[in-house]
Design a protein around this motif. Structure first.
Motif, PDB file in Angstrom:
ATOM      1  N   SER A  32       1.039  -1.395  -0.204  1.00 28.61           N
ATOM      2  CA  SER A  32      -0.194  -0.069  -0.053  1.00 28.61           C
ATOM      3  C   SER A  32       0.943   1.200   0.321  1.00 28.61           C
ATOM      4  CB  SER A  32      -0.454  -0.348   1.192  1.00 28.61           C
ATOM      5  OG  SER A  32      -0.113  -0.101   2.507  1.00 28.61           O
ATOM      6  N   ILE A  33       0.251   2.337  -0.297  1.00 23.85           N
ATOM      7  CA  ILE A  33       0.936   3.419  -0.734  1.00 23.85           C
ATOM      8  C   ILE A  33       0.424   4.721   0.278  1.00 23.85           C
ATOM      9  CG2 ILE A  33       2.336   2.950  -2.532  1.00 23.85           C
ATOM     10  CD1 ILE A  33       0.258   5.008  -4.208  1.00 23.85           C
ATOM     11  N   CYS A  34       1.066   5.773   1.148  1.00 24.83           N
ATOM     12  CA  CYS A  34       0.970   6.918   1.512  1.00 24.83           C
ATOM     13  C   CYS A  34       1.612   8.100   0.837  1.00 24.83           C
ATOM     14  CB  CYS A  34       1.064   6.763   3.586  1.00 24.83           C
ATOM     15  SG  CYS A  34       0.669   8.703   3.971  1.00 24.83           S
ATOM     16  N   GLU A  35       1.028   9.169   0.620  1.00 22.52           N
ATOM     17  CA  GLU A  35       1.602   9.817  -0.539  1.00 22.52           C
ATOM     18  C   GLU A  35       0.410  11.300  -0.415  1.00 22.52           C
ATOM     19  OE1 GLU A  35       3.535  12.681  -2.381  1.00 22.52           O
ATOM     20  OE2 GLU A  35       4.116  11.077  -2.122  1.00 22.52           O
ATOM     21  N   THR A  36       0.650  12.529   0.349  1.00 19.44           N
ATOM     22  CA  THR A  36      -0.085  13.446   0.259  1.00 19.44           C
ATOM     23  C   THR A  36      -0.334  14.572  -1.522  1.00 19.44           C
ATOM     24  OG1 THR A  36       2.397  14.878   0.625  1.00 19.44           O
ATOM     25  CG2 THR A  36       0.795  13.914   2.312  1.00 19.44           C
ATOM     26  N   ASN A  37       1.078  13.636  -2.153  1.00 19.14           N
ATOM     27  CA  ASN A  37       0.690  14.572  -3.291  1.00 19.14           C
ATOM     28  C   ASN A  37      -0.519  13.703  -4.553  1.00 19.14           C
ATOM     29  OD1 ASN A  37       0.957  15.607  -6.473  1.00 19.14           O
ATOM     30  ND2 ASN A  37       2.399  16.252  -5.945  1.00 19.14           N
ATOM     31  N   SER A  38      -2.027  14.213  -4.562  1.00 18.66           N
ATOM     32  CA  SER A  38      -2.985  13.900  -5.101  1.00 18.66           C
ATOM     33  C   SER A  38      -2.716  12.710  -6.337  1.00 18.66           C
ATOM     34  CB  SER A  38      -4.426  14.513  -4.878  1.00 18.66           C
ATOM     35  OG  SER A  38      -3.977  15.583  -5.430  1.00 18.66           O
ATOM     36  N   ASP A  39      -1.867  13.939  -7.191  1.00 18.71           N
ATOM     37  CA  ASP A  39      -1.646  13.487  -8.505  1.00 18.71           C
ATOM     38  C   ASP A  39      -0.792  12.257  -8.744  1.00 18.71           C
ATOM     39  OD1 ASP A  39      -3.810  15.554  -9.323  1.00 18.71           O
ATOM     40  OD2 ASP A  39      -1.759  16.896 -10.388  1.00 18.71           O
ATOM     41  N   LEU A  40       0.221  12.586  -8.046  1.00 15.95           N
ATOM     42  CA  LEU A  40       1.128  11.664  -7.819  1.00 15.95           C
ATOM     43  C   LEU A  40       1.000  10.377  -7.517  1.00 15.95           C
ATOM     44  CD1 LEU A  40       4.295  10.951  -8.320  1.00 15.95           C
ATOM     45  CD2 LEU A  40       4.620  12.110  -5.886  1.00 15.95           C
ATOM     46  N   ARG A  41      -0.246  10.687  -6.375  1.00 16.47           N
ATOM     47  CA  ARG A  41      -0.472   9.185  -5.897  1.00 16.47           C
ATOM     48  C   ARG A  41      -1.465   8.489  -6.592  1.00 16.47           C
ATOM     49  NH1 ARG A  41      -2.684  11.654  -1.720  1.00 16.47           N
ATOM     50  NH2 ARG A  41      -5.046  11.144  -3.300  1.00 16.47           N
ATOM     51  N   GLU A  42      -2.575   9.122  -6.833  1.00 16.27           N
ATOM     52  CA  GLU A  42      -3.454   8.406  -8.502  1.00 16.27           C
ATOM     53  C   GLU A  42      -2.082   7.870  -9.213  1.00 16.27           C
ATOM     54  OE1 GLU A  42      -6.006  11.238  -9.067  1.00 16.27           O
ATOM     55  OE2 GLU A  42      -6.423  11.602  -7.032  1.00 16.27           O
ATOM     56  N   ARG A  43      -1.503   8.347 -10.228  1.00 16.23           N
ATOM     57  CA  ARG A  43      -0.614   7.797 -10.810  1.00 16.23           C
ATOM     58  C   ARG A  43       0.010   6.713 -10.405  1.00 16.23           C
ATOM     59  NH1 ARG A  43       4.577   7.696 -12.103  1.00 16.23           N
ATOM     60  NH2 ARG A  43       5.489   9.522 -10.903  1.00 16.23           N
ATOM     61  N   ILE A  44       0.620   6.872  -9.787  1.00 16.39           N
ATOM     62  CA  ILE A  44       1.557   5.345  -8.879  1.00 16.39           C
ATOM     63  C   ILE A  44       0.886   4.027  -8.601  1.00 16.39           C
ATOM     64  CG2 ILE A  44       3.463   5.119  -7.123  1.00 16.39           C
ATOM     65  CD1 ILE A  44       4.344   6.303  -9.111  1.00 16.39           C
ATOM     66  N   ALA A  45      -0.498   4.392  -8.033  1.00 18.60           N
ATOM     67  CA  ALA A  45      -1.222   3.765  -7.688  1.00 18.60           C
ATOM     68  C   ALA A  45      -1.664   2.701  -8.865  1.00 18.60           C
ATOM     69  CB  ALA A  45      -2.430   4.477  -6.772  1.00 18.60           C
ATOM     70  N   GLN A  46      -2.344   3.518 -10.068  1.00 17.99           N
ATOM     71  CA  GLN A  46      -2.568   2.989 -11.543  1.00 17.99           C
ATOM     72  C   GLN A  46      -1.958   2.212 -12.120  1.00 17.99           C
ATOM     73  OE1 GLN A  46      -4.681   6.032 -13.734  1.00 17.99           O
ATOM     74  NE2 GLN A  46      -5.425   3.656 -15.274  1.00 17.99           N
ATOM     75  N   HIS A  51      -3.863  -0.981  -4.967  1.00 14.32           N
ATOM     76  CA  HIS A  51      -5.366  -1.255  -4.147  1.00 14.32           C
ATOM     77  C   HIS A  51      -5.512   0.160  -3.036  1.00 14.32           C
ATOM     78  CE1 HIS A  51      -6.286  -3.546  -7.424  1.00 14.32           C
ATOM     79  NE2 HIS A  51      -5.636  -4.522  -7.110  1.00 14.32           N
ATOM     80  N   GLN A  52      -4.924   0.019  -2.124  1.00 15.59           N
ATOM     81  CA  GLN A  52      -4.979   0.632  -1.224  1.00 15.59           C
ATOM     82  C   GLN A  52      -4.197   2.255  -0.491  1.00 15.59           C
ATOM     83  OE1 GLN A  52      -6.410   0.296   1.361  1.00 15.59           O
ATOM     84  NE2 GLN A  52      -7.547  -1.954   1.224  1.00 15.59           N
ATOM     85  N   SER A  53      -4.344   2.850  -1.443  1.00 11.12           N
ATOM     86  CA  SER A  53      -4.328   4.056  -1.392  1.00 11.12           C
ATOM     87  C   SER A  53      -3.801   5.415  -0.414  1.00 11.12           C
ATOM     88  CB  SER A  53      -3.570   4.861  -2.450  1.00 11.12           C
ATOM     89  OG  SER A  53      -5.035   5.055  -3.062  1.00 11.12           O
ATOM     90  N   TYR A  54      -3.609   5.959   0.430  1.00 13.43           N
ATOM     91  CA  TYR A  54      -3.559   6.668   1.966  1.00 13.43           C
ATOM     92  C   TYR A  54      -3.007   8.543   1.376  1.00 13.43           C
ATOM     93  CZ  TYR A  54      -4.408   2.267   3.511  1.00 13.43           C
ATOM     94  OH  TYR A  54      -5.279   1.018   3.752  1.00 13.43           O
ATOM     95  N   SER A  55      -3.630   9.684   1.390  1.00 17.59           N
ATOM     96  CA  SER A  55      -3.136  10.821   1.869  1.00 17.59           C
ATOM     97  C   SER A  55      -2.534  11.282   2.878  1.00 17.59           C
ATOM     98  CB  SER A  55      -4.413  11.456   1.262  1.00 17.59           C
ATOM     99  OG  SER A  55      -5.780  11.637   2.758  1.00 17.59           O
ATOM    100  N   THR A  56      -3.215  10.746   3.851  1.00 12.14           N
ATOM    101  CA  THR A  56      -2.378  10.749   4.940  1.00 12.14           C
ATOM    102  C   THR A  56      -1.776   9.895   6.005  1.00 12.14           C
ATOM    103  OG1 THR A  56      -4.491  10.550   6.746  1.00 12.14           O
ATOM    104  CG2 THR A  56      -4.047  12.900   5.266  1.00 12.14           C
ATOM    105  N   LEU A  57      -0.653  10.453   6.995  1.00 11.96           N
ATOM    106  CA  LEU A  57      -0.518   9.417   7.831  1.00 11.96           C
ATOM    107  C   LEU A  57      -1.230   8.441   8.332  1.00 11.96           C
ATOM    108  CD1 LEU A  57       1.757   6.962   7.767  1.00 11.96           C
ATOM    109  CD2 LEU A  57       2.622   8.971  10.013  1.00 11.96           C
ATOM    110  N   ASP A  58      -2.255   9.375   9.009  1.00 10.61           N
ATOM    111  CA  ASP A  58      -3.208   8.952   9.929  1.00 10.61           C
ATOM    112  C   ASP A  58      -4.622   7.920   9.385  1.00 10.61           C
ATOM    113  OD1 ASP A  58      -2.559  11.078  12.179  1.00 10.61           O
ATOM    114  OD2 ASP A  58      -3.942  12.112  11.170  1.00 10.61           O
TER     115      ASP A  58
END
Length: 334
Positions: A32-46, A51-58
């Motif tokens: 799974s990944i945790c990344e605050t940059n939404s564009d980067l997070r979505e690109r890497i996840a795709q 299937h599990q990606s998070y925008s915050t550590l919480d």
């Protein structure tokens, strides 16, 4: 699938993406990944089918994973690592361990109390040629080490074209040649012949465009009785990385750019080359991922312990301090 280790990659910039790709290649982790940059997070996840990606550590730690890779800028490593440690999460922390000493000693105590595996990602230790050379030196095959000479250089803009937009531009975020590149060589030298006890450094910004931090470094160091000389730049055309250890009864040399180590024992003799199979740079990171997962599975000593990573951090900071005061700096050795 039940044998897969749940691994959270925290930060999926350049090095985080590499860790993601290489843990995925190990076929031993559910990622799974945790990344605050939404564009980067979505690109890497795709791109990697995550299937599990998070925008915050919480959010990511609502159900803590078994292990995590911390691939954020260096000044964020310790607070994230401390939080993971309190939850009993095993962790691989990108180098350098931090950009300062704040919270490091406290983190080490929590890691010991929780009995978790914590490793610092000094990837040279995953190179089979360096491992073989380390074993040969440790076995006293060439006698007592007397001197270490390390020479490294590469064209940084070719390999890291976005360096102007990254942590590299500022010492406070782990930037500059000492914390970015020389730290790898310090750690490798310490692995081969023991900890650095004192050093004196000279460095300057010589060429890299768009930054002011040092891109050229020279360091004299003492590893106990072993004299060492470290030279590195980030702007030359040839890529080279050699570490030579001169011993009482022979000399050993690691050549990372040629994926081999060599030895010579007779004066005026011929180098005996021992090649290793490292087809591409990702191989080292896959090796590193497997070593970390082995340590987690066996609850064994990791490739680079948190204490070893902390000592290399002391070396980084001593080198930077030496630039200011122009004198030898003592490096604490526990």
């Amino acid at each position: 699938m039940s044998d897969l280790v749940e691994v959270l990659i925290i930060g999926v910039g350049s090095i985080g993406e590499r860790h993601l790709r290489c843990f995925q290649a190990s076929n031993r982790a559910r990622l799974s990944i945790c990344e605050t940059n939404s564009d980067l997070r979505e690109r890497i996840a795709q791109q990697y089918g995550i299937h599990q990606s998070y925008s915050t550590l919480d959010e990511a730690l609502t159900n803590p994973p078994e292990a995590a890779v911390i691939a954020t800028p260096a000044q964020l490593h310790i607070p994230i690592a401390h939080r993971l440690a309190e939850l009993g999460v095993h962790q691989l922390i990108e180098k350098p361990l931090s950009a300062n000493l704040e919270g490091v000693a406290e983190l080490c105590k929590v890691i010991e109390q929780k009995q978790i595996i914590a490793s610092v990602a000094y990837v040279y230790r995953a190179h089979p040629a360096m491992q073989a050379m380390k074993e040969a030196i440790a076995s006293d095959r060439f006698g007592k080490p007397l001197q270490l000479i390390a020479v490294s250089g590469a064209h940084f803009p070719t390999y890291r074209p976005a360096y102007r937009q990254t942590y590299y531009t500022n010492h406070a975020t782990g930037g500059g040649a000492i914390q970015d590149a020389m730290t790898h060589v310090f750690n490798a030298g310490e692995w081969l012949v023991g900890p650095i006890e004192r050093l004196v450094a000279d460095a300057a910004h010589q060429k890299l465009e768009g930054v002011e931090v040092e891109d050229t470094v020279q360091v004299l160091a003492r590893h106990g009785e072993v004299l060492a000389n470290y030279c590195l730049n980030q702007h030359q055309a040839p890529t080279e990385n050699t570490i030579t250890v001169v011993c009482q009864n022979g000399t050993a040399r690691f050549e990372m750019h040629n994926n081999r180590w060599s030895w010579m024992v007779e004066p005026g003799g011929v180098w005996q080359d021992i090649p290793s199979d490292v087809p591409e740079r990702d191989t080292l990171f896959i090796n590193q991922a497997n070593k970390f997962l082995d340590a987690v599975a066996e609850h064994a000593t990791p490739a680079c312990t948190i204490q070893e990573g902390m000592h290399t951090l002391h070396c980084n900071l001593a080198a930077l301090e030496s630039l200011t005061h122009r004198n030898w700096q003592t490096v604490p050795v526990e």
